[in-house]
Design a protein around this motif. Sequence first.
Motif, PDB file in Angstrom:
ATOM      1  N   TRP A  13       0.841  -1.200   0.000  1.00 15.94           N
ATOM      2  CA  TRP A  13       0.000   0.000   0.000  1.00 15.94           C
ATOM      3  C   TRP A  13       0.874   1.247   0.000  1.00 15.94           C
ATOM      4  O   TRP A  13       0.611   2.201  -0.752  1.00 15.94           O
ATOM      5  CB  TRP A  13      -0.910  -0.023   1.233  1.00 15.94           C
ATOM      6  CG  TRP A  13      -1.667   1.244   1.441  1.00 15.94           C
ATOM      7  CD1 TRP A  13      -2.761   1.688   0.758  1.00 15.94           C
ATOM      8  CD2 TRP A  13      -1.364   2.265   2.406  1.00 15.94           C
ATOM      9  NE1 TRP A  13      -3.165   2.913   1.233  1.00 15.94           N
ATOM     10  CE2 TRP A  13      -2.331   3.288   2.239  1.00 15.94           C
ATOM     11  CE3 TRP A  13      -0.387   2.402   3.392  1.00 15.94           C
ATOM     12  CZ2 TRP A  13      -2.336   4.441   3.031  1.00 15.94           C
ATOM     13  CZ3 TRP A  13      -0.394   3.549   4.179  1.00 15.94           C
ATOM     14  CH2 TRP A  13      -1.365   4.547   3.992  1.00 15.94           C
ATOM     15  N   VAL A 232     -14.577   0.097   8.552  1.00 19.01           N
ATOM     16  CA  VAL A 232     -14.674  -1.338   8.824  1.00 19.01           C
ATOM     17  C   VAL A 232     -14.887  -1.524  10.330  1.00 19.01           C
ATOM     18  O   VAL A 232     -14.062  -1.089  11.133  1.00 19.01           O
ATOM     19  CB  VAL A 232     -13.401  -2.073   8.376  1.00 19.01           C
ATOM     20  CG1 VAL A 232     -13.498  -3.562   8.717  1.00 19.01           C
ATOM     21  CG2 VAL A 232     -13.170  -1.880   6.886  1.00 19.01           C
ATOM     22  N   VAL A 249     -19.031  -3.271   7.065  1.00 12.15           N
ATOM     23  CA  VAL A 249     -18.691  -1.861   6.884  1.00 12.15           C
ATOM     24  C   VAL A 249     -19.910  -1.000   7.197  1.00 12.15           C
ATOM     25  O   VAL A 249     -21.035  -1.356   6.833  1.00 12.15           O
ATOM     26  CB  VAL A 249     -18.220  -1.591   5.431  1.00 12.15           C
ATOM     27  CG1 VAL A 249     -17.966  -0.104   5.197  1.00 12.15           C
ATOM     28  CG2 VAL A 249     -16.956  -2.399   5.131  1.00 12.15           C
ATOM     29  N   PHE A 312      -7.586   5.183   3.741  1.00  5.83           N
ATOM     30  CA  PHE A 312      -7.092   3.961   4.386  1.00  5.83           C
ATOM     31  C   PHE A 312      -8.070   3.458   5.446  1.00  5.83           C
ATOM     32  O   PHE A 312      -8.599   4.250   6.228  1.00  5.83           O
ATOM     33  CB  PHE A 312      -5.726   4.249   5.029  1.00  5.83           C
ATOM     34  CG  PHE A 312      -5.105   3.031   5.656  1.00  5.83           C
ATOM     35  CD1 PHE A 312      -4.380   2.151   4.886  1.00  5.83           C
ATOM     36  CD2 PHE A 312      -5.264   2.766   7.005  1.00  5.83           C
ATOM     37  CE1 PHE A 312      -3.808   1.023   5.455  1.00  5.83           C
ATOM     38  CE2 PHE A 312      -4.707   1.634   7.582  1.00  5.83           C
ATOM     39  CZ  PHE A 312      -3.981   0.766   6.798  1.00  5.83           C
ATOM     40  N   PRO A 313      -8.321   2.135   5.506  1.00  6.44           N
ATOM     41  CA  PRO A 313      -7.669   1.062   4.738  1.00  6.44           C
ATOM     42  C   PRO A 313      -8.321   0.757   3.394  1.00  6.44           C
ATOM     43  O   PRO A 313      -7.983  -0.238   2.759  1.00  6.44           O
ATOM     44  CB  PRO A 313      -7.831  -0.141   5.676  1.00  6.44           C
ATOM     45  CG  PRO A 313      -9.168   0.094   6.303  1.00  6.44           C
ATOM     46  CD  PRO A 313      -9.238   1.597   6.523  1.00  6.44           C
ATOM     47  N   PHE A 314      -9.244   1.606   2.956  1.00  2.85           N
ATOM     48  CA  PHE A 314      -9.938   1.336   1.700  1.00  2.85           C
ATOM     49  C   PHE A 314      -9.076   1.711   0.505  1.00  2.85           C
ATOM     50  O   PHE A 314      -8.346   2.712   0.518  1.00  2.85           O
ATOM     51  CB  PHE A 314     -11.262   2.104   1.643  1.00  2.85           C
ATOM     52  CG  PHE A 314     -12.336   1.515   2.511  1.00  2.85           C
ATOM     53  CD1 PHE A 314     -13.173   0.521   2.016  1.00  2.85           C
ATOM     54  CD2 PHE A 314     -12.497   1.928   3.814  1.00  2.85           C
ATOM     55  CE1 PHE A 314     -14.162  -0.036   2.808  1.00  2.85           C
ATOM     56  CE2 PHE A 314     -13.478   1.388   4.619  1.00  2.85           C
ATOM     57  CZ  PHE A 314     -14.309   0.394   4.117  1.00  2.85           C
ATOM     58  N   PRO A 317     -13.990   2.009  -2.088  1.00  4.30           N
ATOM     59  CA  PRO A 317     -15.254   1.633  -1.438  1.00  4.30           C
ATOM     60  C   PRO A 317     -16.343   1.374  -2.477  1.00  4.30           C
ATOM     61  O   PRO A 317     -16.242   1.774  -3.638  1.00  4.30           O
ATOM     62  CB  PRO A 317     -15.589   2.871  -0.596  1.00  4.30           C
ATOM     63  CG  PRO A 317     -14.346   3.684  -0.561  1.00  4.30           C
ATOM     64  CD  PRO A 317     -13.604   3.388  -1.821  1.00  4.30           C
ATOM     65  N   THR A 327     -10.364  -3.219   0.379  1.00  2.00           N
ATOM     66  CA  THR A 327      -9.418  -2.638   1.323  1.00  2.00           C
ATOM     67  C   THR A 327      -8.025  -3.206   1.105  1.00  2.00           C
ATOM     68  O   THR A 327      -7.827  -4.179   0.362  1.00  2.00           O
ATOM     69  CB  THR A 327      -9.836  -2.903   2.787  1.00  2.00           C
ATOM     70  OG1 THR A 327      -9.574  -4.274   3.103  1.00  2.00           O
ATOM     71  CG2 THR A 327     -11.302  -2.588   3.014  1.00  2.00           C
TER      72      THR A 327
END
Length: 380
Positions: A13, A232, A249, A312-314, A317, A327
């Motif tokens: 990431w 999340v 989510v 973050f962490p997506f 979406p 994610t």
Amino acid sequence: MSLDYETLRLIWWALLGVLLIGFAVMDGFDLGVGLLLPVVARTDAERRVAINTVGPVWEGNQVWLILGAGAIFAAWPPLYAVAFSGFYLAMFLVLCALILRPVGFKFRSKVADRRWRTAWDGALFVGGLVPALIFGVAVGNAFLGAPFRFDADLRLTYEGGLLDLLNPFALLCGLVSVAMLAMHGASYLALKADGPVAARAAGLIGKAALATLVLFSLAGLALAFGVDGHAVVQGPGGNAPSNPLMKRVVTESGGWLRNYGEQPWIAAAPLLAYLGAALAGPLAERDRPGLAFVASGTAVAGIVATAGLSLFPFLLPSSLDPNAGLTVFDASSSRTTLLIMLGATVLFLPLVLAYTAWVYRVLRGRVTAAWVEAQGKAVY
């Protein structure tokens, strides 16, 4: 020491963020020069000066885009599948615009006719403006969520079209992108061009920086008060197999600002964006084009980092089924794949950086009208 799956996902990431920032900073000033071409250059000689400031480097700079797309394909296959199929028409527009750039560079100088060269100048303008706008629109739609879902067998369904992407918030993000790349392109021209082109570009830096700050602030206010964020609340953990449907989510107003409360250090990203944009104009006015370029690059990096850290962490979406959002921890390739790719990156990325630094050192100095005239058709 062996890296666990969660750590590898976080490393990739971060690497994806580095690649996207590299593209925005390095290829960003190329796009900025293209979209500013009608403003900073009024004669054919001036346009040739502006074009030849990026002439030797624009092809190499696009490597960052290829690296970013390749990293998404290899490290985050579901993200690649959703983004490159759901955003297909938008990607096609970007591709068409990017194709106009090489043909514009290559063909413009072949015929000494005003109408011929004006047409290719228009192609270079479109090739700078459209990608800058569409990339920003894509980021805006990432915050809103893309209209996709997965069934129980993880088969993708995407429900949306090109016009759906052109919503008010996404267009605002597109304008942020255009303004920041105009600032960055003007900073580069002030550093590398000479004469009237450099003077006009230097005068534009402060205006583009102000537009960037205002639009960036408006986008932040929209995220805080007008756009629902995703969070999340239940999941299998960072070492679990990749499966977007294994989490729960929720959406909440202002949810994209949650990370700043939980990890205050990430506020450094928007602060860098504000600081860089605020300093770029005054530095240009004080005839410090090198520092102005560094400041504008810092602002660009800060804006891109702000988007990534806020999400973050997506990665992407979903607006149709929030539980299906992709994610960092449920959309990656296997641990073995990430580990092998990391080894290759550790080996080759320093070589890319070293070669890039060497090229820019060799090509240092300003591009003057006299030099362009002396080269004739050997340059753009």
